[in-house]
Every structure is written in structure tokens, then in C-alpha cells.
Design an enzyme around this catalytic site. Structure first.
Site, PDB file in Angstrom:
ATOM      1  N   HIS A 138       0.879  -1.180   0.000  1.00  0.00           N
ATOM      2  CA  HIS A 138       0.000   0.000   0.000  1.00  0.00           C
ATOM      3  C   HIS A 138       0.915   1.228   0.000  1.00  0.00           C
ATOM      4  CE1 HIS A 138      -2.677   2.988   1.940  1.00  0.00           C
ATOM      5  NE2 HIS A 138      -3.679   2.244   1.528  1.00  0.00           N
ATOM      6  N   ASP A 215       3.201  -4.782   7.987  1.00  0.00           N
ATOM      7  CA  ASP A 215       1.983  -3.991   7.867  1.00  0.00           C
ATOM      8  C   ASP A 215       0.810  -4.962   7.985  1.00  0.00           C
ATOM      9  OD1 ASP A 215      -0.320  -2.833   6.906  1.00  0.00           O
ATOM     10  OD2 ASP A 215       0.606  -1.893   5.164  1.00  0.00           O
ATOM     11  N   GLN A 218      -4.444  -5.316   6.856  1.00  0.00           N
ATOM     12  CA  GLN A 218      -5.483  -6.200   6.295  1.00  0.00           C
ATOM     13  C   GLN A 218      -5.491  -7.573   6.975  1.00  0.00           C
ATOM     14  OE1 GLN A 218      -7.797  -5.202   4.392  1.00  0.00           O
ATOM     15  NE2 GLN A 218      -6.969  -3.285   3.609  1.00  0.00           N
ATOM     16  N   LYS A 241     -10.161  -0.993  10.681  1.00  0.00           N
ATOM     17  CA  LYS A 241     -10.274  -2.175   9.815  1.00  0.00           C
ATOM     18  C   LYS A 241     -10.587  -3.424  10.640  1.00  0.00           C
ATOM     19  CE  LYS A 241      -7.096  -0.485   6.271  1.00  0.00           C
ATOM     20  NZ  LYS A 241      -7.950   0.093   5.232  1.00  0.00           N
ATOM     21  N   CYS A 379      -4.883   2.540  -3.561  1.00  0.00           N
ATOM     22  CA  CYS A 379      -3.653   3.071  -2.949  1.00  0.00           C
ATOM     23  C   CYS A 379      -2.510   2.076  -3.108  1.00  0.00           C
ATOM     24  CB  CYS A 379      -3.842   3.430  -1.477  1.00  0.00           C
ATOM     25  SG  CYS A 379      -5.105   4.654  -1.202  1.00  0.00           S
TER      26      CYS A 379
HETATM   27  N1  C6P Z   1      -6.202   0.392   2.901  1.00  0.00           N
HETATM   28  C1  C6P Z   1      -8.057   0.088   1.378  1.00  0.00           C
HETATM   29  O1  C6P Z   1      -9.155   0.392   0.898  1.00  0.00           O
HETATM   30  P1  C6P Z   1      -4.831   3.553   7.269  1.00  0.00           P
HETATM   31  O2  C6P Z   1      -5.412   4.389   6.174  1.00  0.00           O
HETATM   32  O3  C6P Z   1      -3.634   4.195   7.918  1.00  0.00           O
HETATM   33  O4  C6P Z   1      -5.845   3.051   8.243  1.00  0.00           O
HETATM   34  O5  C6P Z   1      -4.299   2.205   6.557  1.00  0.00           O
HETATM   35  C2  C6P Z   1      -3.395   2.283   5.499  1.00  0.00           C
HETATM   36  C3  C6P Z   1      -3.162   0.938   4.915  1.00  0.00           C
HETATM   37  C4  C6P Z   1      -1.918   0.352   5.065  1.00  0.00           C
HETATM   38  N2  C6P Z   1      -1.665  -0.883   4.607  1.00  0.00           N
HETATM   39  C5  C6P Z   1      -2.606  -1.604   3.972  1.00  0.00           C
HETATM   40  C6  C6P Z   1      -2.272  -2.985   3.494  1.00  0.00           C
HETATM   41  C7  C6P Z   1      -3.883  -1.059   3.777  1.00  0.00           C
HETATM   42  O6  C6P Z   1      -4.806  -1.781   3.150  1.00  0.00           O
HETATM   43  C8  C6P Z   1      -4.153   0.250   4.238  1.00  0.00           C
HETATM   44  C9  C6P Z   1      -5.491   0.897   3.998  1.00  0.00           C
HETATM   45  C10 C6P Z   1      -7.553   0.832   2.598  1.00  0.00           C
HETATM   46  O7  C6P Z   1      -7.389  -0.826   0.920  1.00  0.00           O
HETATM   47  C11 C6P Z   1      -7.700   2.306   2.457  1.00  0.00           C
HETATM   48  S1  C6P Z   1      -6.645   2.962   1.203  1.00  0.00           S
END
Ligand code: C6P
Length: 421
Positions: A138, A215, A218, A241, A379
Site C-alpha cells: 500500500h 503492515d 489487512q 479495519k 492506494c
Molecule cells: N487500505 C483500502 O481500501 P490507514 O489508512 O492508515 O488506516 O491504513 C493504510 C493501509 C496500510 N496498509 C494496507 C495494506 C492497507 O490496506 C491500508 C489501507 C484501505 O485498501 C484504504 S486505502
């Protein structure tokens, strides 16, 4: 073999021991009508819906416990502090960290990665050094490292992916060298659904003395995570999430590493003493929590973890795997659907394209039928480039979804075809 009709007709999964109908009652938003049709929420990778227990816990905090933490000797402040700190212990147990002081509250995964880049990276990465990531990150696990590398004259290296969307593990040993100062990899890809062999990559990195950040944005809501078993050095995830509120997340860091690195931001609560000549810093994790934190968010996250644990992550993983298989079979039966990401180890998420129709058009028409999916690059633009597509449609599932909802998605895709015929 699991029986689809059981899922379809009753949503009572004796085989999987998960009662979806009852679970759905816990999520008020799931009864919403969208354009007169029942909401089919398949955008769980973007953010999950919240159970009533989380919503009510946040209300209760504001109604009867609201105060600043770590500062007051008065009753409310002590209650708020106790509620906030008890979540730190809850998170510790949830990911099996050794100590609560290894749990740093942050805004989310994005802030967690930036924190490590700006602190660990600031003191450990220099000119000619390297940071290793994967081709399925991401943007929040790419850009902070790019910024750091640019500033330090270091180099970002990338583990490639196969046509099925798996990491090329054989490439990893050659990508690790004495110059590698950190490996930062996603546990589950938000664009492909691939579950990565993070333990294996951590082992390869540790053999060379290189720390690893995972990370887990997910992952945590979909499978049990044990940071000691993984043996990772940092692990990041977002509350929203995992059925908790937005604006709260977690950075797990090994205590010795957290102790060795400088603070992220300066301000209240992160100090031991301040004079104009010199400031000394608070102990971990407070050294990394400058200013008034998201107290209600942390408390809501605690309620979310309680909820998830009451269902059981093993059961969640098995049920979602069933949904994934069902959806994959249904979507694969159409010649005009291309599924991007076909790794054997996948989380319950399908990225796909409908031949000749732009994903945004697909998403817009699906919305007319109450079906919420995400369309775009998610993203993860380098993943789109790798597969030669500008964007995909992404259906991502949670344990409150049903096979019936997958049928609604498939039917609505039929309507999309009719419109564009
Ligand atoms: N992905 C998606 O629709 P935040 O925004 O900080 O809570 O998470 C960022 C992030 C980091 N790593 C991974 C693997 C992610 O999937 C995400 C967030 C969302 O896929 C919003 S872009």
C-alpha cells in the site's frame, strides 16, 4: 465439503460454527437501505462496520468518563486513564506481545509506518543503505520509505511478484545485504488479497541481523496474529479495519528497539522533564505518544477486540475462507471477468475487472443495486502497473457477509453488462 445451501438459506453454519444471522443483528448499519435495496457491504478492506457494543462503549465514555488521561488526580481522569491503559493490555494479549509497553497507540497503520521511518530510519539509515519492501505494498508502506531514502541518500529495493500475485521468495536472499537496514512488508495485500509468508521473510532477514516491520492493516481482522511467533520487530494495524473507530491504530515494537530509537513528535506526556537547556523523555510507550491521544478511539478499539474475540478469529478465518471460495467460483464462471490476484493463500478479497468496462462504471452501477465495492487503484498503484490495469473492482468480505450477498453482487454484475451491451 461445505454446503452452499446451508449458508444461503439459513446463514447458520453448523460446519463452521458461526451464526451469521445473529452476528448481523449486532451491526446496526447492515439494515440500511440503499436506493431502496438492502445494503450489501463488500468494502471491508477499506473500513469495517462497527458493532453496537463499540458504538455504545464510545458513547458511554463521552457520557460518563470523559477526561484527559495521565494528568489528573480527579475521579474522571483516573477512570479514563484506567480505561485507556486497560486497552493497551488488551492489545498486548490480542497480538501476544510480551509487555504492554511494546504497544504504542497511533492514528493508524499509516502513522505507525511513518513513525518507524522517522525514528528508527532517522538513526539507522544512511547514505548507500537500503530499505526492502515488496511490489504489493500500500502507498503508506512505500512513500514514507521513499521520503526517508531521498533524504538520506539511501535506496528502496523491491521484492517482485509473480503473475498469480505471490512474492518471488527466491529473490529475497539476493535482495538482502549488509546495506539493508530494514525490511517492511505487508502481511496481506489490500489489492490482491495475497497472504504473504511473512514468518519466512522475517527468518531470512533475521539471519542477517535485519529488523522487519509487518503492515498488518489487512490481517488482524481476518486471522489470528501472534507477534512472538512471527518474530517480527514491528507490527502495525488500524482500529477501523477491525470493527473499531477511525483515528486509532497500533504500532507494536520490540521493547529494546523502541527504547533505542528517538521520539517521533515532541509535546506533552512524552517527556520526563523539560528545561530550556534539556528535555529528557518519558519511558516507552509514552515517549511516542505526544499530546492528548485519541482516548475514545482506544476505548472503542478495546470493545472491538472484545467483540472479535467473542466470535473467534479461527472461526472468522474459516468462514471468510468459505466466502472467498464461493465468490471465486461464482465470478470465475464468467468468461468476461478477470480476477487479479490468484495466490493459493488469499484473504477474503477479490480484485477483478469486467472486460471492456471501466471499474468506476462497474462500481457506480453496482451502487444502484445497493452493492458497495471499492474501485480504483486501492492506494497500490505499483500493483496496478504490475498487472497492466489502471484500476480494479474490489469486493472484500467480513464475517457478517453471506453467500446470498455474493449472489446479489453477481446478479448486479449482470445488470452492469446489460447497460454496457
Ligand atoms: N487500505 C483500502 O481500501 P490507514 O489508512 O492508515 O488506516 O491504513 C493504510 C493501509 C496500510 N496498509 C494496507 C495494506 C492497507 O490496506 C491500508 C489501507 C484501505 O485498501 C484504504 S486505502
Amino acid at each position: 465439503m461445505l454446503r452452499p445451501e446451508v449458508l444461503h438459506d439459513h446463514n447458520e453454519l453448523n460446519d463452521l460454527a458461526i451464526d451469521v444471522s445473529r452476528i448481523r443483528e449486532d451491526f446496526p448499519v447492515l439494515t440500511t437501505l440503499v436506493k431502496g435495496r438492502p445494503l450489501v457491504y463488500l468494502d471491508n478492506a477499506a473500513t469495517t462496520q462497527k458493532p453496537r457494543s463499540v458504538i455504545e462503549r464510545i458513547c458511554r465514555y463521552y457520557e460518563s468518563e470523559n477526561a484527559n488521561i495521565h494528568r489528573g488526580v480527579h475521579h474522571l481522569s483516573m477512570m479514563a486513564t484506567e480505561a485507556y491503559e486497560s486497552v493497551r493490555e488488551k492489545v498486548r494479549a490480542f497480538i501476544n506481545a510480551r509487555e504492554p509497553r511494546e504497544i504504542v497507540f497511533v492514528r493508524g497503520t499509516t502513522e505507525a509506518v511513518n513513525l518507524v521511518a522517522r525514528t528508527y530510519g532517522a538513526v539507522n539509515v544512511g547514505p548507500g543503505d537500503e530499505v526492502l519492501i515488496t511490489a504489493m505494498e500500500h502507498h503508506s508502506n512505500i512513500v514514507p520509505w521513499q521520503m526517508l531514502c531521498e533524504e538520506k541518500g539511501a535506496r528502496l529495493r523491491v521484492i517482485p511478484i509473480t503473475d498469480r500475485g505471490e512474492l518471488v521468495l527466491d529473490a529475497v536472499p539476493n535482495l538482502l545485504s549488509q546495506r539493508t537496514k530494514l525490511v517492511s512488508i505487508t502481511h496481506i495485500s489490500n489489492a490482491l488479497g495475497t497472504v504473504n509468508p511473512v514468518a519466512e521473510i522475517i527468518r531470512l532477514a533475521h539471519e542477517r541481523g535485519i529488523p522487519v516491520l509487518v503492515d498488518g492493516a489487512q490481517a488482524v481482522a481476518h486471522m489470528p496474529v501472534d507477534v512472538q511467533e512471527l518474530d517480527c520487530d514491528f507490527y502495525a494495524f488500524s482500529g477501523h479495519k477491525i470493527f473499531g473507530p477511525t483515528g486509532i491504530g497500533v504500532l507494536y515494537g520490540r521493547a529494546d528497539l523502541l527504547e533505542a530509537i528517538p521520539p517521533y513528535q515532541g509535546g506533552g506526556d512524552m517527556i520526563a522533564s523539560v528545561t530550556f537547556e534539556k528535555t529528557t523523555y518519558n519511558e516507552i510507550p509514552y515517549k511516542f505518544e505526544a499530546g492528548t491521544p485519541n482516548i475514545a478511539g482506544a476505548i472503542g478499539l478495546g470493545a472491538a477486540l472484545d467483540y472479535v474475540q467473542s466470535v473467534g478469529l479461527d472461526k472468522i478465518a474459516r468462514y471468510e475462507n468459505y466466502l472467498l471460495k464461493y465468490a471465486t467460483e461464482r465470478l470465475s464462471s464468467f468468461d468476461d471477468i478477470q480476477i487479479i490476484g490468484q495466490a493459493p493463500e488469499k484473504a477474503a478479497l477479490i480484485s477483478f475487472n469486467l472486460h471492456g468496462i471501466h471499474p468506476h462504471d462497474v462500481g457506480t452501477i453496482l451502487d444502484q443495486y445497493g452493492v458497495a465495492v471499492r474501485t480504483g487503484h486501492h492506494c497500490a498503484q505499483p500493483v496496478m502497473d504490475r498487472f497492466g490495469v489502471p484500476a480494479t473492482v474490489r469486493a472484500s468480505f467480513a464475517f457478517y457477509n453471506t453467500t446470498h450477498e455474493i449472489d446479489v453482487l453477481v446478479e448486479a454484475l449482470g445488470k452492469v453488462r446489460e447497460v454496457f451491451k
